[in-house]
Design a protein around this motif. Structure first.
Motif, mmCIF file in Angstrom:
data_model
loop_
_atom_site.group_PDB
_atom_site.id
_atom_site.type_symbol
_atom_site.label_atom_id
_atom_site.label_comp_id
_atom_site.label_asym_id
_atom_site.label_seq_id
_atom_site.Cartn_x
_atom_site.Cartn_y
_atom_site.Cartn_z
ATOM 1 N N THR A 109 0.803 -1.218 0.000
ATOM 2 C CA THR A 109 0.000 0.000 0.000
ATOM 3 C C THR A 109 0.837 1.270 0.000
ATOM 4 O OG1 THR A 109 -0.228 -0.005 2.419
ATOM 5 C CG2 THR A 109 -1.924 -1.163 1.145
ATOM 6 N N LEU A 110 2.133 1.167 0.309
ATOM 7 C CA LEU A 110 3.010 2.330 0.163
ATOM 8 C C LEU A 110 3.335 2.603 -1.302
ATOM 9 C CD1 LEU A 110 5.813 2.465 2.911
ATOM 10 C CD2 LEU A 110 4.486 4.376 2.004
ATOM 11 N N GLY A 111 3.129 1.598 -2.139
ATOM 12 C CA GLY A 111 3.367 1.770 -3.569
ATOM 13 C C GLY A 111 4.835 1.834 -3.940
ATOM 14 N N LEU A 112 5.703 1.153 -3.172
ATOM 15 C CA LEU A 112 7.131 1.166 -3.481
ATOM 16 C C LEU A 112 7.439 0.132 -4.558
ATOM 17 C CD1 LEU A 112 8.705 1.371 0.085
ATOM 18 C CD2 LEU A 112 8.186 3.240 -1.502
ATOM 19 N N PRO A 113 8.292 0.482 -5.520
ATOM 20 C CA PRO A 113 8.691 -0.509 -6.529
ATOM 21 C C PRO A 113 9.517 -1.612 -5.873
ATOM 22 C CG PRO A 113 9.957 1.532 -6.762
ATOM 23 C CD PRO A 113 8.905 1.802 -5.748
ATOM 24 N N SER A 114 9.136 -2.867 -6.146
ATOM 25 C CA SER A 114 9.798 -3.983 -5.484
ATOM 26 C C SER A 114 9.589 -5.270 -6.269
ATOM 27 C CB SER A 114 9.262 -4.154 -4.063
ATOM 28 O OG SER A 114 9.850 -5.254 -3.415
ATOM 29 N N HIS A 115 10.608 -6.134 -6.240
ATOM 30 C CA HIS A 115 10.510 -7.470 -6.823
ATOM 31 C C HIS A 115 11.089 -8.486 -5.841
ATOM 32 C CE1 HIS A 115 10.062 -5.091 -10.522
ATOM 33 N NE2 HIS A 115 9.527 -6.178 -11.064
ATOM 34 N N ALA A 116 10.501 -9.671 -5.834
ATOM 35 C CA ALA A 116 11.034 -10.785 -5.057
ATOM 36 C C ALA A 116 11.738 -11.747 -6.000
ATOM 37 C CB ALA A 116 9.917 -11.513 -4.326
ATOM 38 N N ARG A 117 12.763 -12.421 -5.479
ATOM 39 C CA ARG A 117 13.486 -13.391 -6.320
ATOM 40 C C ARG A 117 12.514 -14.383 -6.958
ATOM 41 N NH1 ARG A 117 18.274 -16.670 -6.077
ATOM 42 N NH2 ARG A 117 19.426 -14.944 -5.142
ATOM 43 N N HIS A 118 11.587 -14.898 -6.148
ATOM 44 C CA HIS A 118 10.519 -15.771 -6.637
ATOM 45 C C HIS A 118 9.248 -15.420 -5.873
ATOM 46 C CE1 HIS A 118 13.707 -18.295 -8.359
ATOM 47 N NE2 HIS A 118 14.253 -18.341 -7.154
ATOM 48 N N GLY A 119 8.106 -15.617 -6.499
ATOM 49 C CA GLY A 119 6.869 -15.350 -5.783
ATOM 50 C C GLY A 119 5.647 -15.688 -6.598
ATOM 51 N N GLY A 120 4.483 -15.599 -5.936
ATOM 52 C CA GLY A 120 3.241 -15.878 -6.629
ATOM 53 C C GLY A 120 2.073 -15.910 -5.672
ATOM 54 N N MET A 121 0.887 -16.054 -6.239
ATOM 55 C CA MET A 121 -0.341 -16.169 -5.441
ATOM 56 C C MET A 121 -0.442 -17.583 -4.888
ATOM 57 S SD MET A 121 -2.051 -13.334 -5.294
ATOM 58 C CE MET A 121 -3.564 -14.045 -4.641
ATOM 59 N N LEU A 122 -0.829 -17.686 -3.618
ATOM 60 C CA LEU A 122 -0.986 -18.981 -2.956
ATOM 61 C C LEU A 122 -2.455 -19.134 -2.565
ATOM 62 C CD1 LEU A 122 2.205 -18.853 -0.698
ATOM 63 C CD2 LEU A 122 1.973 -19.694 -3.047
ATOM 64 N N PRO A 123 -3.213 -19.925 -3.330
ATOM 65 C CA PRO A 123 -4.664 -19.969 -3.144
ATOM 66 C C PRO A 123 -5.128 -20.753 -1.926
ATOM 67 C CG PRO A 123 -4.012 -21.471 -4.886
ATOM 68 C CD PRO A 123 -2.786 -20.701 -4.504
ATOM 69 N N ASP A 124 -4.257 -21.608 -1.366
ATOM 70 C CA ASP A 124 -4.676 -22.415 -0.223
ATOM 71 C C ASP A 124 -3.457 -22.818 0.594
ATOM 72 O OD1 ASP A 124 -3.486 -24.612 -1.645
ATOM 73 O OD2 ASP A 124 -5.383 -24.911 -2.703
ATOM 74 N N ALA A 125 -3.721 -23.517 1.705
ATOM 75 C CA ALA A 125 -2.638 -23.901 2.604
ATOM 76 C C ALA A 125 -1.670 -24.871 1.932
ATOM 77 C CB ALA A 125 -3.215 -24.515 3.871
ATOM 78 N N GLY A 126 -2.188 -25.721 1.064
ATOM 79 C CA GLY A 126 -1.318 -26.656 0.363
ATOM 80 C C GLY A 126 -0.288 -25.935 -0.501
ATOM 81 N N ALA A 127 -0.727 -24.905 -1.212
ATOM 82 C CA ALA A 127 0.199 -24.124 -2.041
ATOM 83 C C ALA A 127 1.216 -23.399 -1.182
ATOM 84 C CB ALA A 127 -0.600 -23.128 -2.889
ATOM 85 N N MET A 128 0.788 -22.937 -0.014
ATOM 86 C CA MET A 128 1.714 -22.275 0.905
ATOM 87 C C MET A 128 2.812 -23.233 1.355
ATOM 88 S SD MET A 128 0.928 -20.994 4.749
ATOM 89 C CE MET A 128 0.864 -22.728 5.237
ATOM 90 N N ILE A 129 2.421 -24.456 1.689
ATOM 91 C CA ILE A 129 3.405 -25.449 2.130
ATOM 92 C C ILE A 129 4.372 -25.786 0.997
ATOM 93 C CG2 ILE A 129 3.655 -27.839 2.919
ATOM 94 C CD1 ILE A 129 0.975 -27.450 4.413
ATOM 95 N N GLU A 130 3.870 -25.878 -0.225
ATOM 96 C CA GLU A 130 4.729 -26.135 -1.385
ATOM 97 C C GLU A 130 5.719 -24.986 -1.585
ATOM 98 O OE1 GLU A 130 2.943 -27.351 -5.103
ATOM 99 O OE2 GLU A 130 1.188 -28.095 -4.021
ATOM 100 N N ALA A 131 5.255 -23.751 -1.460
ATOM 101 C CA ALA A 131 6.135 -22.595 -1.642
ATOM 102 C C ALA A 131 7.202 -22.554 -0.561
ATOM 103 C CB ALA A 131 5.308 -21.306 -1.626
ATOM 104 N N LEU A 132 6.833 -22.904 0.649
ATOM 105 C CA LEU A 132 7.798 -22.953 1.744
ATOM 106 C C LEU A 132 8.868 -24.008 1.462
ATOM 107 C CD1 LEU A 132 8.673 -22.112 4.614
ATOM 108 C CD2 LEU A 132 7.039 -23.795 5.492
ATOM 109 N N ALA A 133 8.469 -25.166 0.964
ATOM 110 C CA ALA A 133 9.426 -26.221 0.620
ATOM 111 C C ALA A 133 10.349 -25.766 -0.507
ATOM 112 C CB ALA A 133 8.674 -27.493 0.226
ATOM 113 N N PHE A 134 9.785 -25.053 -1.473
ATOM 114 C CA PHE A 134 10.597 -24.524 -2.577
ATOM 115 C C PHE A 134 11.649 -23.550 -2.047
ATOM 116 C CE2 PHE A 134 11.377 -21.192 -5.726
ATOM 117 C CZ PHE A 134 11.724 -21.934 -6.857
#
Length: 328
Positions: free
Chosen positions: A14-39
């Protein structure tokens, strides 16, 4: 789950600062969150979960895996005689939850209307406004423990809530909130003791109070969709009771262990209302709100925050603590 290299977060804070993460994406559920954490672990990178991006200051490049919570779902349980229970998944919009609950005829969240962010972030920060804190109506949450790879339920006592604080801030990143349950007491009693609400009739309903809260917020806080901001940028400092007399001129009130001072007043008295570093500045509406005037950078924000801390410390001997979390 799909993760993107150099994931753009510029429109996700909400501050509107330009920023990028090395990797990232939308996580629609807890399963996707756990997969992203493992990655992230496989890559040897930190993992961060963003909600609405309303309580963070993002560096231009974040060397981490950053997921955006998309876990949604909300429901109401009216079966108990002592309380109405409202449960919501972590990715639900907090202001959306408040408006929805009031529309369903459920009272108790109206004083917390308009606070940007998600349900999952609310207990971490123990959000509060207009005489009510989340801890006042909190029952429990479910969180994923990244150390044990198991889900765990926390009741109110286990969360160790304090002013803008919980146990989850003490060990950042270990627990990822996935679901929150609130218990709204029966019978409902409106909270109207806060200045601006105290003029409302005693019989005001939740919708009337919610609309009054939103109107009050509009007079003090710029809309982040029009002027980028992260809300209150510093905590209201608490000075020990033995030192309270030194700050008699500063608006505040007694709390457990001392006196809570108005950070906004301290900033304004230090000449910081409207003060700018580059395109980052303190709002002309309210000195406690740091805003993006259009092209603010991470460096602009960090320089401005450091200047504010130094000026207030020099004049009043009080050290302000930044409220938004810095990711970089």
């Amino acid at each position: 789950m799909t993760l993107t290299d150099q994931f753009d977060l510029s429109a996700r804070n909400t501050l509107g600062l330009p920023s990028h993460a090395r990797h990232g994406g939308m996580l629609p559920d807890a399963g996707a969150m756990i997969e992203a954490l493992a990655f992230a672990r496989d890559k040897g990178l930190p993992f961060h979960l963003l909600g609405g991006g309303s309580n963070c200051v993002l560096a231009p490049q974040i060397e981490a895996v950053v997921g955006v919570s998309g876990m949604t779902g909300r429901w109401i349980d009216t079966s108990a005689p002592d309380a109405v229970r409202v449960t919501a998944c972590a990715g639900e919009s907090w202001p959306g939850l408040v408006e929805w609950s009031v529309a369903q005829g459920v009272s108790g969240l109206e004083n917390l209307a308009g606070i940007p962010g998600t349900v999952g972030a609310a207990p971490i920060q123990n959000i509060g406004a207009y005489g009510v804190e989340l801890s006042d109506i909190f029952e429990s949450l479910i969180a994923f423990d990244t150390e044990t790879s198991a889900f765990r339920r926390f009741d109110k006592a286990a969360c160790r809530f304090a002013y803008r604080h919980s146990r989850f801030k003490e060990i950042p990143g270990r627990y990822i909130v996935t679901e929150v349950t609130l218990a709204l007491p029966r019978p409902w009693r409106p909270v109207l003791r806060y200045a601006g609400l105290d003029a409302l009739p005693a019989g005001s309903d939740a919708r009337t109070i919610m609309q009054a809260v939103l109107a009050l917020r509009g007079t003090k806080l710029p809309d982040w969709r029009e002027t980028g901001n992260a809300g209150s940028f510093f905590h209201n400092p608490i000075v020990p009771e033995a030192e309270a007399a030194r700050y008699a001129e500063v608006p505040g009130h007694a709390v457990e262990g001392g006196r809570k001072l108005s950070a906004g007043w301290l900033l304004e008295a230090s000449g910081l209302k409207g003060y700018r570093c580059g395109d980052a500045g303190f709002s002309e509406q309210h000195a406690l709100v740091l805003v993006n005037h259009g092209r603010a950078t991470f460096d602009d924000v960090t320089r401005l925050a450091a200047t504010a801390v130094e000026r207030v410390r020099e004049r009043f001997g009080v050290t302000l603590v930044q409220e938004p979390v810095t990711l970089g």
